[in-house]
Design a protein around this motif. Structure first.
Motif, PDB file in Angstrom:
ATOM      1  N   ALA A  86       4.855   0.398  -4.865  1.00 27.99           N
ATOM      2  CA  ALA A  86       3.931   0.572  -4.001  1.00 27.99           C
ATOM      3  C   ALA A  86       4.122  -0.619  -3.592  1.00 27.99           C
ATOM      4  CB  ALA A  86       2.543   1.086  -4.799  1.00 27.99           C
ATOM      5  N   ARG A  87       3.938  -1.517  -3.966  1.00 24.74           N
ATOM      6  CA  ARG A  87       4.218  -3.387  -3.333  1.00 24.74           C
ATOM      7  C   ARG A  87       4.478  -2.991  -2.275  1.00 24.74           C
ATOM      8  NH1 ARG A  87       2.762  -5.244  -8.056  1.00 24.74           N
ATOM      9  NH2 ARG A  87       0.643  -5.240  -8.001  1.00 24.74           N
ATOM     10  N   LEU A  88       6.099  -3.385  -2.428  1.00 23.73           N
ATOM     11  CA  LEU A  88       7.042  -3.842  -1.690  1.00 23.73           C
ATOM     12  C   LEU A  88       6.492  -2.365  -0.186  1.00 23.73           C
ATOM     13  CD1 LEU A  88       9.023  -4.946  -0.751  1.00 23.73           C
ATOM     14  CD2 LEU A  88      10.656  -3.411  -1.974  1.00 23.73           C
ATOM     15  N   ALA A  89       6.340  -0.920  -0.630  1.00 25.65           N
ATOM     16  CA  ALA A  89       6.137  -0.533   0.982  1.00 25.65           C
ATOM     17  C   ALA A  89       5.108  -0.825   1.860  1.00 25.65           C
ATOM     18  CB  ALA A  89       5.772   1.363   0.500  1.00 25.65           C
ATOM     19  N   SER A  90       4.199  -1.304   0.488  1.00 24.33           N
ATOM     20  CA  SER A  90       2.910  -1.943   1.749  1.00 24.33           C
ATOM     21  C   SER A  90       2.821  -3.303   2.370  1.00 24.33           C
ATOM     22  CB  SER A  90       1.940  -2.638   0.039  1.00 24.33           C
ATOM     23  OG  SER A  90       1.089  -1.491  -0.617  1.00 24.33           O
ATOM     24  N   ALA A  91       3.954  -4.340   0.926  1.00 23.17           N
ATOM     25  CA  ALA A  91       4.430  -5.201   2.136  1.00 23.17           C
ATOM     26  C   ALA A  91       5.089  -4.977   3.631  1.00 23.17           C
ATOM     27  CB  ALA A  91       5.411  -6.090   1.094  1.00 23.17           C
ATOM     28  N   ASN A  92       5.860  -3.944   4.039  1.00 25.88           N
ATOM     29  CA  ASN A  92       6.794  -3.546   5.449  1.00 25.88           C
ATOM     30  C   ASN A  92       5.439  -2.607   5.968  1.00 25.88           C
ATOM     31  OD1 ASN A  92       9.302  -4.050   3.887  1.00 25.88           O
ATOM     32  ND2 ASN A  92       9.505  -1.922   3.228  1.00 25.88           N
TER      33      ASN A  92
END
Length: 132
Positions: free
Chosen positions: A55-61
């Motif tokens: 979720a953290r990486l998808a949010s960053a993307n």
């Protein structure tokens, strides 16, 4: 610049206390539609093996996609997150990093359980609509 209003009417459950809004309105502006973002990197690294990190990486993307269109999390009016094999525990683990990314902007938000995403190692996908 578009004006965004976030509404949590007292005739509905208090979504604001949970970090999102029941209703979002905006004046005309440039609308931005962001495809579902997942925990993939430009270098092709495998996604993390837990939903909070995905979720953290998808949010960053999602943030990078917004930035490419001249927007940020404050411009999101609606978002949806798809969680594979949704449970309340998975939803809570995923929603924390998403709320952190949103930085207090209470967008109209929906978590949706699904059986699978584009690849078997993906646990979450986030799509959004923004306006500037």
């Amino acid at each position: 610049m578009a004006e965004i209003e976030r509404i949590n009417p007292d005739t509905l459950p208090d979504a604001g206390a949970m970090g999102y809004s029941q209703v979002t309105t905006c004046t005309p502006g440039k609308m931005i539609f962001i495809s579902g973002q997942v925990a993939w990197t430009p270098g092709g690294d495998p996604p993390p093996d837990n939903i909070a990190e995905q979720a953290r990486l998808a949010s960053a993307n999602l943030g990078k996609a917004l930035e490419s269109a001249g927007a940020g999390p404050e411009n999101i009016v609606s978002a949806r997150a798809f969680v594979v094999d949704y449970t309340e525990e998975k939803g809570n683990a995923a929603f924390g990093p998403i709320l952190e990314f949103l930085g207090g902007n209470q967008v109209a938000f929906t978590l949706i359980g699904c059986s699978a995403l584009a690849a078997p190692d993906l646990m979450i996908e986030i799509e959004a609509i923004a306006v500037v």
